[in-house]
Scaffold this motif. Sequence first.
Motif, PDB file in Angstrom:
ATOM      1  N   LEU A  21       7.380  15.678  32.914  1.00 16.70           N
ATOM      2  CA  LEU A  21       8.475  15.138  32.110  1.00 16.70           C
ATOM      3  C   LEU A  21       8.986  16.165  31.098  1.00 16.70           C
ATOM      4  O   LEU A  21      10.194  16.364  30.960  1.00 16.70           O
ATOM      5  CB  LEU A  21       8.038  13.863  31.394  1.00 16.70           C
ATOM      6  N   THR A  31      17.310  16.323  36.109  1.00 20.02           N
ATOM      7  CA  THR A  31      17.541  15.252  35.146  1.00 20.02           C
ATOM      8  C   THR A  31      18.659  14.309  35.576  1.00 20.02           C
ATOM      9  O   THR A  31      18.875  13.286  34.929  1.00 20.02           O
ATOM     10  CB  THR A  31      17.878  15.830  33.753  1.00 20.02           C
ATOM     11  N   HIS A  60      18.621  13.098  38.724  1.00 20.78           N
ATOM     12  CA  HIS A  60      18.005  12.309  39.788  1.00 20.78           C
ATOM     13  C   HIS A  60      17.367  11.061  39.184  1.00 20.78           C
ATOM     14  O   HIS A  60      16.462  11.167  38.355  1.00 20.78           O
ATOM     15  CB  HIS A  60      16.936  13.129  40.510  1.00 20.78           C
ATOM     16  N   ARG A  61      17.830   9.905  39.615  1.00 21.19           N
ATOM     17  CA  ARG A  61      17.289   8.656  39.073  1.00 21.19           C
ATOM     18  C   ARG A  61      15.791   8.513  39.314  1.00 21.19           C
ATOM     19  O   ARG A  61      15.067   7.988  38.474  1.00 21.19           O
ATOM     20  CB  ARG A  61      18.001   7.467  39.717  1.00 21.19           C
ATOM     21  N   ALA A  62      15.349   8.967  40.464  1.00 20.74           N
ATOM     22  CA  ALA A  62      13.923   8.861  40.772  1.00 20.74           C
ATOM     23  C   ALA A  62      13.086   9.603  39.733  1.00 20.74           C
ATOM     24  O   ALA A  62      11.978   9.175  39.402  1.00 20.74           O
ATOM     25  CB  ALA A  62      13.644   9.408  42.165  1.00 20.74           C
ATOM     26  N   THR A 102      14.268  10.487  36.464  1.00 17.65           N
ATOM     27  CA  THR A 102      14.495  10.002  35.101  1.00 17.65           C
ATOM     28  C   THR A 102      13.841   8.649  34.852  1.00 17.65           C
ATOM     29  O   THR A 102      13.588   8.295  33.707  1.00 17.65           O
ATOM     30  CB  THR A 102      15.995   9.915  34.780  1.00 17.65           C
ATOM     31  N   TRP A 103      13.577   7.896  35.896  1.00 23.49           N
ATOM     32  CA  TRP A 103      12.874   6.610  35.740  1.00 23.49           C
ATOM     33  C   TRP A 103      11.434   6.695  36.217  1.00 23.49           C
ATOM     34  O   TRP A 103      10.530   6.136  35.586  1.00 23.49           O
ATOM     35  CB  TRP A 103      13.591   5.510  36.523  1.00 23.49           C
ATOM     36  N   GLY A 104      11.210   7.382  37.321  1.00 21.81           N
ATOM     37  CA  GLY A 104       9.878   7.408  37.929  1.00 21.81           C
ATOM     38  C   GLY A 104       8.836   8.151  37.119  1.00 21.81           C
ATOM     39  O   GLY A 104       7.717   7.668  36.931  1.00 21.81           O
ATOM     40  N   PRO A 147       8.781   8.880  33.784  1.00 24.32           N
ATOM     41  CA  PRO A 147       8.354   8.150  32.582  1.00 24.32           C
ATOM     42  C   PRO A 147       7.461   6.947  32.898  1.00 24.32           C
ATOM     43  O   PRO A 147       6.514   6.664  32.157  1.00 24.32           O
ATOM     44  CB  PRO A 147       9.668   7.705  31.939  1.00 24.32           C
ATOM     45  N   LEU A 148       7.734   6.258  33.998  1.00 24.41           N
ATOM     46  CA  LEU A 148       6.858   5.141  34.389  1.00 24.41           C
ATOM     47  C   LEU A 148       5.468   5.637  34.753  1.00 24.41           C
ATOM     48  O   LEU A 148       4.463   5.010  34.402  1.00 24.41           O
ATOM     49  CB  LEU A 148       7.471   4.359  35.545  1.00 24.41           C
TER      50      LEU A 148
END
Length: 88
Positions: free
Chosen positions: A49, A59, A61-63, A65-67, A69-70
């Motif tokens: 991250l 940054t 890529h949704r995968a 920016t969400w993946g 941090p999860l």
Amino acid sequence: MTLFIYLLWNVIAFFLVGYDKRQAQRGGQRIQEKTFFYDALFLGALGVLLGLYFFRHKTRHRAFTWGIPLLLILNLAILYFFWKQGVI
């Protein structure tokens, strides 16, 4: 010793993102995206991250920016569990 290994793993993950960014700029051989996710899954999410935002890489890529941090939240939960068990 465990904390040292965790920190080292995240430093390696950080520089792995930087290496991939450099390869992308030069048209070289890239690192597969799943490698970043495996690295993040196995307690390297913090390094990935930080690398994403420091090197401004992937940054959009949704995968990522969400993946990532999860996965960081999952990493923290795992570390907390190990800490409560006295492993760390």
